[in-house]
Design an enzyme around this catalytic site. Structure first.
Site, PDB file in Angstrom:
ATOM      1  N   GLU A  46       0.849  -1.188   0.000  1.00 31.90           N
ATOM      2  CA  GLU A  46       0.000   0.000   0.000  1.00 31.90           C
ATOM      3  C   GLU A  46       0.889   1.245   0.000  1.00 31.90           C
ATOM      4  OE1 GLU A  46      -3.777   1.740   2.600  1.00 31.90           O
ATOM      5  OE2 GLU A  46      -2.331   0.410   3.567  1.00 31.90           O
ATOM      6  N   LYS A 121      -9.810   1.724  -2.498  1.00 34.17           N
ATOM      7  CA  LYS A 121      -9.933   1.193  -1.143  1.00 34.17           C
ATOM      8  C   LYS A 121     -11.253   1.607  -0.507  1.00 34.17           C
ATOM      9  CE  LYS A 121      -7.356   1.186   3.257  1.00 34.17           C
ATOM     10  NZ  LYS A 121      -6.199   1.796   3.967  1.00 34.17           N
ATOM     11  N   CYS A 163      -5.200  -3.534   2.778  1.00 35.71           N
ATOM     12  CA  CYS A 163      -4.864  -3.306   4.180  1.00 35.71           C
ATOM     13  C   CYS A 163      -6.055  -3.406   5.141  1.00 35.71           C
ATOM     14  CB  CYS A 163      -4.153  -1.954   4.313  1.00 35.71           C
ATOM     15  SG  CYS A 163      -3.178  -1.782   5.840  1.00 35.71           S
TER      16      CYS A 163
END
Length: 285
Positions: A46, A121, A163
């Site tokens: 990330e 995300k 994540c």
């Protein structure tokens, strides 16, 4: 599209710097160390192109989603040069240059350099942690994604997550429902939460969805003092860690050659997808 039953999976660990061009040089050096096997999926961490400078500086590097955008063009060239599927997770992307916020976008480049998928995300890291940074408010500068994304490749369907998404099993269930056999999870887990939860969560998602998980990771102390956990890893559909940068605090590769057919007996013997479809009717009644 010819279907390959075997694929090389590689999760990249690095300590990204604030300047994209510095990180591109590091990425280029790491890609030169890749195993020769193809097809190969390489998952970067990330925020791989800009880390430790603050979200405001990330916004200054944000590009429109375009094959001609400079950073995206350089990444596409690297994918084509090495003949790999390169998952860039993540970089700041905007759809309007006047927008205040950017998307934390994972981009998948194919072996021909074409961008095959974009995932923004969904779950943003707005939490408090007992570390040097203490307070994280990702939503201040980042626009949350709204779409579950999978992409068909020559080695099967790839699902995309990032994540903090790993704490939300519903997303991973949705990726499996859309056909995912492999889930890419570029990450920058904090040192504190990583030590407590990183392997537990990644293994749980692999076990639940009977998928491979390929998790690139940030590691070490960054320019703004933030500490990340590292431990880039690859997990199979039974929950085994088949490769990991275990205890390594420098850039490295976790890599493994895997057989996609190994998922078939796991899914057949423990048919959780079928059982969930049945239980879902009860849960929602």
């Amino acid at each position: 599209m010819q279907q390959h039953k075997k694929v090389q999976l590689t999760a990249v660990q690095m300590t990204s710097l604030p300047e994209p061009q510095q990180n591109l040089k590091i990425i280029e050096q790491l890609l030169q160390q890749l195993p020769a096997a193809r097809p190969q999926l390489v998952v970067l961490p990330e925020a791989c192109l800009c880390f430790g400078a603050g979200d405001k500086q990330q916004r200054s590097y944000a590009e429109l989603y375009s094959e001609t955008a400079p950073l995206q063009a350089q990444l596409a060239q690297l994918a084509a040069q090495h003949g790999i599927y390169l998952l860039v997770g993540t970089m700041p992307i905007v759809d309007d240059q006047t927008a205040e916020k950017f998307s934390a976008a994972s981009l998948l480049f194919g072996p021909d350099g074409k961008c095959l998928a974009r995932y923004n995300k969904i779950h943003l890291f707005d939490v408090d942690v007992a570390d040097n940074t203490k307070t994280y408010r990702e939503s201040k500068w980042t626009e949350a994604g709204q779409e579950v994304v999978t992409v068909a490749t020559e080695f099967g369907t790839l699902g995309l997550a990032v994540c903090y998404d790993v704490r939300f099993p519903e997303l991973f269930r949705a990726l499996r429902d859309k056909g995912a056999a492999i889930i890419a999870l570029p990450s920058a887990f904090t040192k504190v939460t990583g030590a407590a939860h990183w392997q537990v969560l990644t293994r749980a998602r692999a076990i639940e969805q009977q998928c491979f998980v390929v998790a690139g990771a940030q590691v070490g102390t960054h320019a703004n003092g933030r500490e990340t956990y590292g431990h880039a890893l690859i997990i199979d559909g039974w929950g085994n860690v088949v490769s990991e940068c275990d205890g390594v605090t420098s850039p490295c590769l976790a890599t493994a050659s895997v057989e996609l057919d190994s998922l078939q007996p796991i899914r057949s013997n423990i048919p959780v997808a079928k059982h969930f479809a049945r239980s879902k009717k009860v849960i929602h009644e």
